[in-house]
Design a protein around this motif. Structure first.
Motif, short mmCIF file in Angstrom:
data_model
loop_
_atom_site.label_atom_id
_atom_site.label_comp_id
_atom_site.label_asym_id
_atom_site.label_seq_id
_atom_site.Cartn_x
_atom_site.Cartn_y
_atom_site.Cartn_z
N LYS A 137 -7.76 16.14 4.56
CA LYS A 137 -8.86 16.24 3.60
C LYS A 137 -9.94 15.18 3.82
O LYS A 137 -11.03 15.28 3.27
N GLY A 173 -14.52 15.63 -6.44
CA GLY A 173 -13.38 16.02 -7.27
C GLY A 173 -13.21 17.52 -7.39
O GLY A 173 -12.10 18.03 -7.47
N GLU A 174 -14.34 18.25 -7.42
CA GLU A 174 -14.27 19.71 -7.54
C GLU A 174 -13.92 20.39 -6.21
O GLU A 174 -13.24 21.42 -6.21
N LYS A 175 -14.36 19.84 -5.11
CA LYS A 175 -14.16 20.49 -3.82
C LYS A 175 -12.88 20.10 -3.11
O LYS A 175 -12.38 20.85 -2.29
N ILE A 176 -12.34 18.92 -3.42
CA ILE A 176 -11.16 18.44 -2.71
C ILE A 176 -10.04 18.15 -3.70
O ILE A 176 -10.10 17.19 -4.47
N GLU A 177 -9.02 18.97 -3.65
CA GLU A 177 -7.88 18.80 -4.55
C GLU A 177 -7.07 17.57 -4.15
O GLU A 177 -6.84 17.32 -2.96
N GLY A 178 -6.63 16.81 -5.14
CA GLY A 178 -5.74 15.68 -4.89
C GLY A 178 -6.43 14.36 -4.62
O GLY A 178 -5.77 13.37 -4.29
N GLU A 181 -13.01 16.70 5.02
CA GLU A 181 -13.82 17.32 3.97
C GLU A 181 -14.75 16.29 3.32
O GLU A 181 -15.88 16.61 2.97
#
Length: 75
Positions: A18, A66-71, A21
């Protein structure tokens, strides 16, 4: 008068894939992004140093990550 604010943000991610990302989200902003694995290798710490227009832009970028990358844990 143009206001510019230099901000360093730190995030922790459990999934190292991630990190790519995060690079994509901050692409074309002139951000300096550094990563460091935790001592046990469980997390990757990601530090982002980027020049932003104002505090609202910083908050908007936090929300975008925060919205595009979980965790992601933002510090």
């Amino acid at each position: 008068l143009h206001l510019s604010i230099r901000r360093q943000r730190q995030m922790c991610i459990r999934d190292r894939d991630k990190v790519k990302e995060i690079h994509t989200i901050f692409n074309d902003m002139g951000a300096v992004i550094n990563t460091k694995a935790s001592s046990k290798g469980t997390y990757s710490s990601v530090s982002v140093n980027v020049k932003m227009k104002n505090p609202d832009a910083v908050i908007a970028k936090y929300k975008e990550v925060g919205e595009k990358i979980e965790g992601v844990i933002s510090l």
